[in-house]
Every structure is written in structure tokens, then in C-alpha cells.
Scaffold this motif. Structure first.
Motif, PDB file in Angstrom:
ATOM      1  N   GLU A 138      87.158 -57.598  33.826  1.00 33.65           N
ATOM      2  CA  GLU A 138      88.458 -57.957  34.431  1.00 33.65           C
ATOM      3  C   GLU A 138      89.019 -59.246  33.828  1.00 33.65           C
ATOM      4  N   ILE A 139      90.346 -59.341  33.883  1.00 34.27           N
ATOM      5  CA  ILE A 139      90.997 -60.627  33.597  1.00 34.27           C
ATOM      6  C   ILE A 139      91.554 -61.123  34.920  1.00 34.27           C
ATOM      7  N   ALA A 140      91.188 -62.356  35.294  1.00 33.24           N
ATOM      8  CA  ALA A 140      91.753 -62.963  36.504  1.00 33.24           C
ATOM      9  C   ALA A 140      92.459 -64.254  36.110  1.00 33.24           C
ATOM     10  N   ALA A 141      93.620 -64.469  36.726  1.00 36.75           N
ATOM     11  CA  ALA A 141      94.360 -65.711  36.489  1.00 36.75           C
ATOM     12  C   ALA A 141      94.167 -66.614  37.700  1.00 36.75           C
ATOM     13  N   LEU A 142      93.904 -67.888  37.424  1.00 33.11           N
ATOM     14  CA  LEU A 142      93.781 -68.879  38.492  1.00 33.11           C
ATOM     15  C   LEU A 142      94.953 -69.840  38.311  1.00 33.11           C
ATOM     16  N   VAL A 143      95.897 -69.764  39.252  1.00 26.42           N
ATOM     17  CA  VAL A 143      97.120 -70.551  39.088  1.00 26.42           C
ATOM     18  C   VAL A 143      97.296 -71.490  40.286  1.00 26.42           C
ATOM     19  N   GLY A 144      98.153 -72.481  40.112  1.00 22.80           N
ATOM     20  CA  GLY A 144      98.390 -73.429  41.194  1.00 22.80           C
ATOM     21  C   GLY A 144      98.945 -74.720  40.631  1.00 22.80           C
ATOM     22  N   ALA A 145      99.391 -75.595  41.536  1.00 22.25           N
ATOM     23  CA  ALA A 145     100.035 -76.835  41.121  1.00 22.25           C
ATOM     24  C   ALA A 145      99.045 -77.778  40.443  1.00 22.25           C
ATOM     25  N   ASN A 146      99.569 -78.821  39.806  1.00 19.94           N
ATOM     26  CA  ASN A 146      98.721 -79.858  39.221  1.00 19.94           C
ATOM     27  C   ASN A 146      97.813 -80.442  40.290  1.00 19.94           C
ATOM     28  N   GLY A 147      96.560 -80.627  39.933  1.00 22.89           N
ATOM     29  CA  GLY A 147      95.631 -81.269  40.858  1.00 22.89           C
ATOM     30  C   GLY A 147      95.040 -80.341  41.902  1.00 22.89           C
TER      31      GLY A 147
ATOM     32  N   ALA B 225      88.200 -62.429  10.515  1.00 27.34           N
ATOM     33  CA  ALA B 225      89.054 -61.247  10.522  1.00 27.34           C
ATOM     34  C   ALA B 225      90.090 -61.361  11.644  1.00 27.34           C
ATOM     35  N   LEU B 226      89.659 -61.944  12.762  1.00 24.80           N
ATOM     36  CA  LEU B 226      90.550 -62.096  13.911  1.00 24.80           C
ATOM     37  C   LEU B 226      91.621 -63.159  13.636  1.00 24.80           C
TER      38      LEU B 226
ATOM     39  N   THR C 169      95.701 -61.718  21.582  1.00 26.84           N
ATOM     40  CA  THR C 169      94.303 -61.651  21.137  1.00 26.84           C
ATOM     41  C   THR C 169      93.367 -61.551  22.344  1.00 26.84           C
ATOM     42  N   LEU C 170      93.676 -62.301  23.396  1.00 28.22           N
ATOM     43  CA  LEU C 170      92.825 -62.254  24.597  1.00 28.22           C
ATOM     44  C   LEU C 170      92.838 -60.846  25.202  1.00 28.22           C
ATOM     45  N   VAL C 171      94.026 -60.250  25.269  1.00 30.39           N
ATOM     46  CA  VAL C 171      94.136 -58.893  25.828  1.00 30.39           C
ATOM     47  C   VAL C 171      93.329 -57.912  24.978  1.00 30.39           C
ATOM     48  N   GLU C 172      93.421 -58.065  23.664  1.00 26.78           N
ATOM     49  CA  GLU C 172      92.693 -57.189  22.737  1.00 26.78           C
ATOM     50  C   GLU C 172      91.171 -57.354  22.928  1.00 26.78           C
ATOM     51  N   LEU C 173      90.732 -58.593  23.077  1.00 26.29           N
ATOM     52  CA  LEU C 173      89.297 -58.848  23.264  1.00 26.29           C
ATOM     53  C   LEU C 173      88.801 -58.238  24.570  1.00 26.29           C
ATOM     54  N   ASN C 174      89.653 -58.315  25.574  1.00 30.30           N
ATOM     55  CA  ASN C 174      89.302 -57.739  26.873  1.00 30.30           C
ATOM     56  C   ASN C 174      89.219 -56.219  26.769  1.00 30.30           C
ATOM     57  N   ARG C 175      90.210 -55.608  26.135  1.00 32.22           N
ATOM     58  CA  ARG C 175      90.238 -54.136  26.039  1.00 32.22           C
ATOM     59  C   ARG C 175      89.132 -53.606  25.150  1.00 32.22           C
ATOM     60  N   GLU C 176      88.962 -54.252  23.990  1.00 31.21           N
ATOM     61  CA  GLU C 176      88.051 -53.678  22.995  1.00 31.21           C
ATOM     62  C   GLU C 176      86.596 -54.068  23.201  1.00 31.21           C
ATOM     63  N   ARG C 177      86.373 -55.275  23.720  1.00 30.80           N
ATOM     64  CA  ARG C 177      84.974 -55.703  23.876  1.00 30.80           C
ATOM     65  C   ARG C 177      84.575 -55.846  25.337  1.00 30.80           C
ATOM     66  N   GLY C 178      85.532 -55.637  26.229  1.00 30.42           N
ATOM     67  CA  GLY C 178      85.217 -55.713  27.653  1.00 30.42           C
ATOM     68  C   GLY C 178      84.877 -57.120  28.141  1.00 30.42           C
ATOM     69  N   VAL C 179      85.344 -58.145  27.402  1.00 32.16           N
ATOM     70  CA  VAL C 179      85.060 -59.526  27.827  1.00 32.16           C
ATOM     71  C   VAL C 179      85.864 -59.819  29.099  1.00 32.16           C
TER      72      VAL C 179
END
Ligand code: ATP
Length: 241
Positions: free
Chosen positions: A28-37, A123-124, A180-190
Motif C-alpha cells: 500500500e501507499i499511505a499519505a500522512l498529511v497535516g500542518a507544520n509541527g 537504469a531508473l 517513479t514512486l508509483v512505478e516502484l509500488n506497482r512493479e515491486r510492491g514496495v
């Protein structure tokens, strides 16, 4: 795969995380978002063993068993595949690009395997290959970010912790890094836990998102649901929308 339960972290005299709970599934890709601090960087630092966990639990579930972050050395976490790509890139300016990359694989004693990984990195990001013998300090901000991502990949991550990958980068370079991050997630399951000021960008590629406020998760949902939530848009996406 990565589970944080009621995590509390103290920095100096201040309690920064007040019982943070979240889960990141395999692939999975999870985003952790929020204000400064809010405590986003603190969360990633605690996960990679750079800050002690005062209370609560963080665990990394692997095929070989479960690693308790608080009881593991940073080296054991890296060996388990939990790799931190820190805020501000943190490349070693006076080392060559190739030396920086090799540091990412410092636990790997198989030279043939390290060479194969170097080939994959070049290559990447061909620009890194073309300049492999030059000092990393001579790279642009965007190229240094590519180097930081490539160095993290040298450790063959199962979970990548990314702190502000877009910080200070031109939109086109940011787009390239995120593609590139999306590709790494899809292709290598990172699996990835991405901390981003540019919340919109991170939520767009994330399977799920967590909104953090003053050391706690105050909202979570799919990336899309958070992007469509008027309250989230107003509070966190205004600046980057
Ligand atoms: P930003 O988006 O600005 O990077 P963040 O959500 O990543 O913010 P953190 O860097 O985790 O937030 O900081 C959380 C809190 O911890 C802040 O209130 C900050 O002042 C405090 N803090 C950060 N570093 C230290 C430190 N070395 N000693 C004491 N307190 C700190």
C-alpha cells in the motif's frame, strides 16, 4: 505490514505524539498529511529507530516474523526492509554518487548483487549513472532527491518511509519522482508511508491517507475520499491546490 498502536514520542520536554494509531498494508501507499509541527517527521523518525518510543507499539510484520520497532536496532529494521528516505535528502556531499548508493546497501556483502542493484538504480535514474564518479554535492536538488530514493532502493525496501520528497523541487521534477514512486509500488510492491506538505499530490497517489493534528490522527480514509472532503480540502489542501 506496518502497525502503529497508540504511539507516544517525546522530544526534549515536549510530548509530540499523543497516541498515534495507523496501519499500512503490504503493497500500500499511505499519505500522512497535516500542518507544520503536527508530528509527521517525528513519526517517521520513531519508526526507523531515530527517536525512542515512549509508549505504545510499532511493529513491522515480515514473513520471517514480527519486528518490534522499540526493541530493534536501526540496522535490524533496515535488514527487515524498513527504509527511511529522510527530509532534506541527506546525501553525503563529499562522497561520489556511487559511494552514496553503496551506503544504501551497506548490509549487503554480496558484491555481485550490489552491482546488480547499482545497475537498476542507474537504469531508473540515468543521470546518476552518467555522473556516478562525481561528488553528490554537485547535483541539483532534484537530482539529490533521485539519489536519496535510489540509495533507499539499494537496501531493497519492503516499506519505504519518505519525508517530504517534493520539498524545494520544481513541479516537473516532483512529478518525475512521484511517477517513479508509483512505478516502484506497482512493479515491486514496495509499501510506502509518505509525509508531504503537498497533501494533494500525496493523496492523489495514495491508496489511503491519514490527517494528523497535534500528534494524533484526526481523520483517515482512501486518498480519493480525503481529496473530496471539503473540510480536508479547506484545512490542508488550500495552499497546494
Ligand atoms: P513540518 O511539516 O513542519 O516538517 P512535522 O509535522 O513534520 O512538521 P515534526 O517535525 O515532527 O512536525 O515536529 C513536531 C513537533 O516536535 C513540533 O512542535 C516541533 O517543534 C517539535 N520538535 C521537533 N524537533 C524537535 C527537537 N529536536 N526537540 C524538541 N522538539 C522538537
Amino acid at each position: 505490514m506496518l502497525r502503529l498502536e497508540e504511539l507516544q514520542v517525546v522530544r526534549g520536554r515536549t510530548r509530540v505524539l499523543h497516541g498515534l494509531t495507523l496501519e499500512l498494508g503490504a503493497g500500500e501507499i499511505a499519505a500522512l498529511v497535516g500542518a507544520n509541527g503536527a508530528g509527521k517527521t517525528t513519526t517517521l523518525m520513531a519508526l526507523s529507530g531515530l527517536l525512542p518510543i515512549a509508549c505504545g507499539r510499532a511493529t513491522l510484520e515480515l514473513e520471517s516474523g514480527t519486528l518490534d520497532v522499540a526493541r530493534s536496532t536501526p540496522a535490524a529494521l533496515v535488514a527487515g526492509g524498513l527504509i527511511h528516505c529522510p527530509e532534506g535528502r541527506q546525501v553525503f556531499a563529499r562522497l561520489t554518487i556511487e559511494e552514496n548508493l553503496r551506503l544504501g546497501a551497506y548490509l549487503n556483502r554480496d558484491e555481485a548483487e550490489v552491482r546488480r542493484l547499482l545497475g537498476e538504480a542507474y537504469a531508473l535514474f540515468p543521470v546518476l549513472g552518467e555522473r556516478r564518479g562525481l561528488n553528490a554535492g554537485g547535483l541539483s536538488g532534484g537530482e539529490q532527491m533521485m539519489l536519496a530514493v535510489a540509495r533507499a532502493l539499494m537496501a531493497q525496501p519492503k516499506v519505504l518511509l519518505l519525508d517530504e520528497p517534493s520539498l524545494g523541487l520544481a513541479p516537473q521534477i516532483t512529478e518525475r519522482i512521484f511517477d517513479t514512486l508509483v512505478e516502484l509500488n506497482r512493479e515491486r510492491g514496495v509499501a510506502m508511508l509518505i509525509v508531504e506538505q503537498n497533501a494533494m499530490l500525496a493523496l492523489e497517489i495514495a491508496h489511503k491517507g491519514f490527517v494528523m493534528e497535534e500528534g494524533r490522527i484526526v481523520m483517515s480514509g482512501t486518498g480519493r475520499a480525503l481529496l473530496e472532503d471539503a473540510g480536508v480540502v479547506q484545512a490542508y489542501l488550500g495552499a497546494s491546490a
